[in-house]
Scaffold this motif. Structure first.
Motif, PDB file in Angstrom:
ATOM      1  N   GLN A   7      -0.121  -3.476   7.460  1.00 23.04           N
ATOM      2  CA  GLN A   7       0.611  -2.216   7.554  1.00 23.04           C
ATOM      3  C   GLN A   7       0.815  -1.652   6.157  1.00 23.04           C
ATOM      4  OE1 GLN A   7       4.497  -2.365   9.313  1.00 23.04           O
ATOM      5  NE2 GLN A   7       4.532  -0.174   9.713  1.00 23.04           N
ATOM      6  N   THR A   8       0.576  -0.370   5.994  1.00 21.03           N
ATOM      7  CA  THR A   8       0.712   0.242   4.670  1.00 21.03           C
ATOM      8  C   THR A   8       1.575   1.490   4.779  1.00 21.03           C
ATOM      9  OG1 THR A   8      -1.303   1.515   5.031  1.00 21.03           O
ATOM     10  CG2 THR A   8      -1.535  -0.580   3.899  1.00 21.03           C
ATOM     11  N   ALA A   9       1.928   2.023   3.614  1.00 22.02           N
ATOM     12  CA  ALA A   9       2.828   3.171   3.604  1.00 22.02           C
ATOM     13  C   ALA A   9       2.087   4.460   3.919  1.00 22.02           C
ATOM     14  CB  ALA A   9       3.519   3.279   2.248  1.00 22.02           C
ATOM     15  N   GLU A  57      -3.219  -1.382  -1.521  1.00 23.47           N
ATOM     16  CA  GLU A  57      -3.108   0.039  -1.209  1.00 23.47           C
ATOM     17  C   GLU A  57      -2.788   0.849  -2.452  1.00 23.47           C
ATOM     18  OE1 GLU A  57       0.388   1.095   0.899  1.00 23.47           O
ATOM     19  OE2 GLU A  57      -0.391   3.056   1.501  1.00 23.47           O
ATOM     20  N   ALA A  58      -1.863   0.327  -3.260  1.00 28.26           N
ATOM     21  CA  ALA A  58      -1.454   1.057  -4.464  1.00 28.26           C
ATOM     22  C   ALA A  58      -2.643   1.255  -5.400  1.00 28.26           C
ATOM     23  CB  ALA A  58      -0.334   0.302  -5.173  1.00 28.26           C
ATOM     24  N   LEU A  84       7.133  11.799  16.505  1.00 28.65           N
ATOM     25  CA  LEU A  84       6.332  12.108  15.314  1.00 28.65           C
ATOM     26  C   LEU A  84       5.025  12.786  15.669  1.00 28.65           C
ATOM     27  CD1 LEU A  84       6.807   8.827  13.256  1.00 28.65           C
ATOM     28  CD2 LEU A  84       8.114  10.929  13.178  1.00 28.65           C
ATOM     29  N   VAL A 140      -0.439   2.683   9.602  1.00 30.08           N
ATOM     30  CA  VAL A 140       0.991   2.928   9.533  1.00 30.08           C
ATOM     31  C   VAL A 140       1.760   2.163  10.615  1.00 30.08           C
ATOM     32  CG1 VAL A 140       0.709   5.187   8.464  1.00 30.08           C
ATOM     33  CG2 VAL A 140       0.952   5.038  10.922  1.00 30.08           C
ATOM     34  N   LEU A 141       1.044   1.415  11.448  1.00 32.59           N
ATOM     35  CA  LEU A 141       1.719   0.616  12.479  1.00 32.59           C
ATOM     36  C   LEU A 141       1.714  -0.860  12.100  1.00 32.59           C
ATOM     37  CD1 LEU A 141       0.324   2.169  15.762  1.00 32.59           C
ATOM     38  CD2 LEU A 141       2.382   2.763  14.526  1.00 32.59           C
ATOM     39  N   GLU A 192       9.199  13.978   3.023  1.00 30.57           N
ATOM     40  CA  GLU A 192       9.556  12.627   3.436  1.00 30.57           C
ATOM     41  C   GLU A 192       8.865  12.144   4.700  1.00 30.57           C
ATOM     42  OE1 GLU A 192      10.941  10.473   1.694  1.00 30.57           O
ATOM     43  OE2 GLU A 192      11.359  11.886   0.095  1.00 30.57           O
ATOM     44  N   GLU A 193       8.264  13.036   5.459  1.00 31.63           N
ATOM     45  CA  GLU A 193       7.720  12.574   6.722  1.00 31.63           C
ATOM     46  C   GLU A 193       6.203  12.659   6.738  1.00 31.63           C
ATOM     47  OE1 GLU A 193      10.114  11.338   9.091  1.00 31.63           O
ATOM     48  OE2 GLU A 193       8.175  10.383   9.334  1.00 31.63           O
ATOM     49  N   PHE A 198       6.511   6.288  -5.583  1.00 32.54           N
ATOM     50  CA  PHE A 198       6.711   4.831  -5.608  1.00 32.54           C
ATOM     51  C   PHE A 198       5.370   4.096  -5.540  1.00 32.54           C
ATOM     52  CE2 PHE A 198      11.010   5.797  -3.559  1.00 32.54           C
ATOM     53  CZ  PHE A 198      11.647   5.774  -4.780  1.00 32.54           C
ATOM     54  N   ILE A 199       4.454   4.605  -4.721  1.00 35.28           N
ATOM     55  CA  ILE A 199       3.136   3.954  -4.642  1.00 35.28           C
ATOM     56  C   ILE A 199       2.459   4.024  -6.004  1.00 35.28           C
ATOM     57  CG2 ILE A 199       0.888   3.901  -3.520  1.00 35.28           C
ATOM     58  CD1 ILE A 199       2.027   5.193  -1.103  1.00 35.28           C
ATOM     59  N   ALA A 256       3.913   4.219  -8.882  1.00 30.38           N
ATOM     60  CA  ALA A 256       4.605   3.287  -9.780  1.00 30.38           C
ATOM     61  C   ALA A 256       4.103   1.868  -9.544  1.00 30.38           C
ATOM     62  CB  ALA A 256       6.109   3.370  -9.562  1.00 30.38           C
ATOM     63  N   ALA A 257       3.891   1.500  -8.271  1.00 31.57           N
ATOM     64  CA  ALA A 257       3.358   0.180  -7.961  1.00 31.57           C
ATOM     65  C   ALA A 257       1.958   0.026  -8.544  1.00 31.57           C
ATOM     66  CB  ALA A 257       3.322  -0.028  -6.445  1.00 31.57           C
ATOM     67  N   THR A 314       9.394   5.152 -11.003  1.00 33.48           N
ATOM     68  CA  THR A 314      10.329   4.782  -9.944  1.00 33.48           C
ATOM     69  C   THR A 314      11.563   5.675  -9.996  1.00 33.48           C
ATOM     70  OG1 THR A 314       9.591   2.513 -10.205  1.00 33.48           O
ATOM     71  CG2 THR A 314      11.592   2.852  -8.926  1.00 33.48           C
TER      72      THR A 314
END
Lengths: 140, 335
Positions: free
Chosen positions: B9-11, B31-32, B119, B144-145, B243-244, B254-255, B257-258, B280
């Motif tokens: 699962q990824t962001a 992923e990052a 969604l 995403v699941l 955000e969605e 954030f990704i 930054a990772a 971050t």
């Protein structure tokens, strides 16, 4: 965002979890599960309210005989004439015409079935004018 | 015979598909890393593109471009195809699956039955991997699941031929050849250089950090220009875009930054670590904007929280991103 700050505001995901990136105690990035986030939920619920009020407004017009039942199904599925014309394989002006009650009544059975298939309903259901607006039952 | 696929699962969907597909082909990639090498970080405020009558804001590059760049930069062979006809598209998919090849594809979210109902909007740039077929159903790894899912053929065909903006047209892609070893360092530099170029020096006021400032100026004027009710709608839409839809603005920060953190290890340069921490902080600032904005939408705005203050947060985002990316740009230019 720190790992212990990852929001867990359940509202929309139906028990699903999304993952997001957060920093753990040692400063490294890790994946953390989130149940949702309040600001995003608020914005999403707002978007659904807009859709809901649009559907209700369209249904009033359908019941008043200003629009055809096709307009109601279109609104329920968050479509406009342009998008629906793409699915139906028609020109946009044709779909717009079918949104009027007169031209809609003259539609042939084949064309009605074509529209009904897009919305995953039967042709009879498409022609029926519902009592109250429902968008919850789309999610089948 | 049950096909297996290393589902994680990824962001974000597109980078998740890249990372999972490459891992399947024996090249473990995070992923990052995929996001950074693909130069995914971006900002664009495009009010002339309307979604449900509201202006589009994007925090990432165009759909598909991250995938294209990652595969090009790492020397990975890809077969892509789009179709006009849904039967042919499904037959082509079946042929790949019969050979045991997992296939990535673009699909419209609205027609995917396994998605949470709340969604399901008409959003066409979603990515997923189909890795097997059982009877009439397809086995899908949707990044995403949490778990792989099963989807009926008719629903998948619908999703592959969703209409509207960014229509997928049955687009699918699979990896045909992979290099023996991944040479990440040059690809990382290329990715960062590209992000800096798009964010800092596009001569168009709606793109990059200039675009953030432009949006800040617009936000300030919304109540006067649109009236309170429309202004709230615009603001809510802005937060949703952030955000969605596709993980969002803060999420992408954030990704990235990772990614910088991983890049620090690979390039052996501690300066990237410091920049990662600052990135971050910028992500947190974007989240502050969403929090304050959402309070507005709820009508719970406290003192010192009118639209001018919201645009002030955006200006700080712009200034900090500008400074950070300029440093980053000089860092990767060093020989």
């Amino acid at each position: 965002m720190q790992k212990n700050e990852v929001p867990q505001d359940e509202a929309l995901f139906n028990g699903m979890r999304e993952v997001c990136y957060a920093v753990d105690d040692s400063g490294r990035y890790v994946l953390a599960e989130s149940a949702g986030w309040e600001p995003a939920n608020i914005a999403n619920i707002q978007a659904w309210e807009v859709i809901r009020s649009e559907v209700t407004a369209v249904l009033c017009k359908v019941r008043a005989g200003e629009l055809s039942p096709l307009a109601y199904q279109m609104a329920r599925h968050q479509m406009n004439a342009k998008l629906l014309s793409g699915y139906a394989g028609l020109f946009c002006w044709q779909v717009r015409r079918h949104l009027k009650p007169g031209p809609f009544r003259k539609l042939k059975a084949a064309q009605l079935t074509r529209y009904a298939t897009i919305f995953k309903i039967s042709a009879e259901e498409l022609c029926r004018i519902p009592e109250s607006s429902e968008i919850g039952d789309i999610q089948r | 015979m049950n096909p297996v696929f290393p589902h994680r699962q990824t962001a974000h969907c597109e980078t998740g598909v890249i990372a999972n597909l490459l891992t399947y082909h024996g090249l473990p990639l995070s992923e990052a890393m995929a996001f950074g090498i693909g130069g995914g970080l971006f900002f664009g405020y495009l009010p002339f593109i309307r979604i449900n009558g509201l202006p589009l804001t994007t925090f990432r590059t165009a759909p598909g471009s991250i995938f294209n760049r990652v595969t090009k930069r790492l020397g990975i062979g890809v077969a892509r195809s789009t179709f006009r006809d849904s039967d042919r598209a499904m037959a082509a998919l079946d042929r790949y699956l019969a050979q045991g090849v997992p296939v990535g594809m673009q699909a419209g979210v609205y027609w995917l039955p396994y998605f949470p109902p709340a969604l399901r909007f008409h959003f066409n740039a979603h990515n997923l991997v189909v890795y097997g077929k059982r009877g009439d159903d397809y086995l899908i790894s949707d990044p995403v699941l949490g778990e792989p899912v099963v989807c009926a053929a008719a629903d998948l065909a619908r999703a592959r031929f969703a209409q509207g903006a960014l229509a997928p047209k049955g687009k699918m892609y699979c990896i045909t050849s992979v290099p023996k070893q991944l040479d990440l360092a040059p690809a990382i530099r290329q990715g960062i250089r590209e992000v800096c170029r798009y964010m800092l020096s596009v001569p168009f006021p709606l793109i990059g950090t200039r675009g953030i400032r432009y949006l800040a100026n617009q936000v300030e004027r919304w109540p006067a220009k649109l009236g309170d009710q429309r202004a709230i709608l615009y603001l809510g839409n802005q937060i949703r875009m952030q955000e969605e839809i596709g993980t969002g603005g803060a999420g992408f920060r954030f990704i990235f930054a990772a990614f910088l953190q991983e890049a620090a290890d690979i390039l052996g340069d501690g300066q990237f670590l410091e920049l990662s921490q600052r990135m971050t902080a910028i992500g947190d600032l974007w989240r502050d904007f969403a929090v304050a904005g959402a309070r507005h939408c709820k009508g719970r705005a406290g003192q010192g929280e009118d639209f001018a203050d919201l645009s002030h947060i955006l200006r700080r985002c712009a200034a900090q991103e500008d400074a950070l990316l300029r440093e980053l740009s000089s860092l990767v230019r060093k020989p």
